[in-house]
Design a protein around this motif. Structure first.
Motif, PDB file in Angstrom:
ATOM      1  N   GLN A 149       4.522 -11.707  16.512  1.00 28.83           N
ATOM      2  CA  GLN A 149       4.241 -11.800  15.085  1.00 28.83           C
ATOM      3  C   GLN A 149       3.772 -10.449  14.563  1.00 28.83           C
ATOM      4  N   VAL A 150       3.773 -10.338  13.249  1.00 26.11           N
ATOM      5  CA  VAL A 150       3.318  -9.114  12.595  1.00 26.11           C
ATOM      6  C   VAL A 150       2.405  -9.484  11.445  1.00 26.11           C
ATOM      7  N   GLN A 151       1.391  -8.681  11.233  1.00 27.93           N
ATOM      8  CA  GLN A 151       0.491  -8.849  10.102  1.00 27.93           C
ATOM      9  C   GLN A 151       0.726  -7.696   9.130  1.00 27.93           C
ATOM     10  N   LEU A 152       0.731  -8.005   7.845  1.00 27.65           N
ATOM     11  CA  LEU A 152       1.074  -7.022   6.814  1.00 27.65           C
ATOM     12  C   LEU A 152      -0.057  -6.904   5.800  1.00 27.65           C
ATOM     13  N   VAL A 153      -0.395  -5.670   5.432  1.00 28.06           N
ATOM     14  CA  VAL A 153      -1.434  -5.429   4.438  1.00 28.06           C
ATOM     15  C   VAL A 153      -0.918  -4.405   3.433  1.00 28.06           C
ATOM     16  N   GLU A 154      -0.872  -4.824   2.161  1.00 25.04           N
ATOM     17  CA  GLU A 154      -0.416  -3.929   1.097  1.00 25.04           C
ATOM     18  C   GLU A 154      -1.591  -3.169   0.499  1.00 25.04           C
ATOM     19  N   SER A 155      -1.296  -2.003  -0.047  1.00 24.93           N
ATOM     20  CA  SER A 155      -2.289  -1.219  -0.777  1.00 24.93           C
ATOM     21  C   SER A 155      -1.559  -0.329  -1.769  1.00 24.93           C
ATOM     22  N   GLY A 156      -2.331   0.273  -2.669  1.00 24.64           N
ATOM     23  CA  GLY A 156      -1.764   1.236  -3.598  1.00 24.64           C
ATOM     24  C   GLY A 156      -1.540   0.720  -5.010  1.00 24.64           C
ATOM     25  N   GLY A 157      -1.809  -0.537  -5.235  1.00 21.00           N
ATOM     26  CA  GLY A 157      -1.660  -1.066  -6.581  1.00 21.00           C
ATOM     27  C   GLY A 157      -2.739  -0.533  -7.510  1.00 21.00           C
ATOM     28  N   GLY A 158      -2.572  -0.814  -8.793  1.00 20.54           N
ATOM     29  CA  GLY A 158      -3.560  -0.369  -9.765  1.00 20.54           C
ATOM     30  C   GLY A 158      -3.041  -0.474 -11.173  1.00 20.54           C
ATOM     31  N   LEU A 159      -3.757   0.180 -12.072  1.00 23.05           N
ATOM     32  CA  LEU A 159      -3.416   0.199 -13.493  1.00 23.05           C
ATOM     33  C   LEU A 159      -2.813   1.554 -13.834  1.00 23.05           C
ATOM     34  N   VAL A 160      -1.670   1.536 -14.500  1.00 21.46           N
ATOM     35  CA  VAL A 160      -0.983   2.772 -14.856  1.00 21.46           C
ATOM     36  C   VAL A 160      -0.365   2.607 -16.234  1.00 21.46           C
ATOM     37  N   GLN A 161      -0.234   3.705 -16.961  1.00 20.38           N
ATOM     38  CA  GLN A 161       0.417   3.652 -18.273  1.00 20.38           C
ATOM     39  C   GLN A 161       1.929   3.633 -18.115  1.00 20.38           C
ATOM     40  N   ALA A 162       2.592   3.104 -19.109  1.00 18.23           N
ATOM     41  CA  ALA A 162       4.049   3.089 -19.102  1.00 18.23           C
ATOM     42  C   ALA A 162       4.587   4.503 -18.906  1.00 18.23           C
ATOM     43  N   GLY A 163       5.596   4.609 -18.053  1.00 16.53           N
ATOM     44  CA  GLY A 163       6.160   5.904 -17.719  1.00 16.53           C
ATOM     45  C   GLY A 163       5.547   6.541 -16.491  1.00 16.53           C
ATOM     46  N   GLY A 164       4.452   5.967 -16.017  1.00 18.80           N
ATOM     47  CA  GLY A 164       3.763   6.516 -14.864  1.00 18.80           C
ATOM     48  C   GLY A 164       4.357   6.061 -13.541  1.00 18.80           C
ATOM     49  N   SER A 165       3.694   6.460 -12.470  1.00 16.85           N
ATOM     50  CA  SER A 165       4.176   6.184 -11.121  1.00 16.85           C
ATOM     51  C   SER A 165       3.065   5.635 -10.236  1.00 16.85           C
ATOM     52  N   LEU A 166       3.470   4.862  -9.250  1.00 13.12           N
ATOM     53  CA  LEU A 166       2.579   4.383  -8.203  1.00 13.12           C
ATOM     54  C   LEU A 166       3.367   4.349  -6.901  1.00 13.12           C
ATOM     55  N   ARG A 167       2.665   4.485  -5.785  1.00 10.46           N
ATOM     56  CA  ARG A 167       3.291   4.293  -4.485  1.00 10.46           C
ATOM     57  C   ARG A 167       2.526   3.210  -3.740  1.00 10.46           C
ATOM     58  N   LEU A 168       3.232   2.156  -3.440  1.00 12.47           N
ATOM     59  CA  LEU A 168       2.656   1.073  -2.650  1.00 12.47           C
ATOM     60  C   LEU A 168       2.915   1.314  -1.174  1.00 12.47           C
TER      61      LEU A 168
END
Length: 124
Positions: free
Chosen positions: A1-20
Motif C-alpha cells: 500500500q501507499v500513503q499520500l499527503v498533499e501540500s502546497g494549497g492556498g489562496l492566490v489571485q486570479a492569474g497567479g500560480s501554485l505548485r501542489l
C-alpha cells in the motif's frame, strides 16, 4: 500500500500560480500511476491530470490543458501539479491519487489510494 499527503494549497489571485506536491510513503512511488483530481463545493470530484509510472506519459482535462503541468520525481517519492494562470473556477480541494495501471486514468473510482486533499482558493 501507499500513503499520500498533499501540500502546497492556498489562496492566490486570479492569474497567479501554485505548485501542489503529493508525497508518498510506504510502497515505492514508481509502482504507481498518479492522478490529480479536484472537488468544488456541491460538485462531483473531477479529473485534472495524470502521469504514468515513469513520468513519460501525461494526460490532462481540457479545462486545465496548457495551464497545469503534472510531473513526478520517483527518487523523492513526490508528484507535483504546477498550476499557472489560475482562475476562480479552479477553486476546489485538490486530491492526489495512485493506482497500479496506466489506463482509464480519468475515472476516480479506478484509484484505490487517495490523499486527504489540499484547498486551493483563487480570488477574482
Amino acid at each position: 500500500q501507499v500513503q499520500l499527503v498533499e501540500s502546497g494549497g492556498g489562496l492566490v489571485q486570479a492569474g497567479g500560480s501554485l505548485r501542489l506536491s503529493c508525497e508518498a510513503s510506504g510502497r515505492s512511488l514508481g509502482t504507481y500511476a498518479m492522478g490529480w483530481f479536484r472537488q468544488a463545493p456541491g460538485r462531483e470530484r473531477e479529473f485534472v491530470a495524470a502521469i504514468d509510472k515513469s513520468g513519460v506519459s501525461t494526460f490532462y482535462a481540457d479545462s486545465v490543458k496548457g495551464r497545469f503541468t503534472i510531473s513526478r520525481d520517483n527518487a523523492k517519492s513526490t508528484t507535483y501539479l504546477q498550476m499557472n494562470s489560475l482562475q476562480p473556477e479552479d477553486t476546489a480541494v485538490y486530491f492526489c491519487a495512485a493506482r497500479d495501471l496506466w489506463m482509464l486514468v480519468t475515472r476516480a473510482g479506478n484509484y484505490p489510494y487517495w490523499g486527504q486533499g489540499t484547498q486551493v482558493t483563487v480570488s477574482s
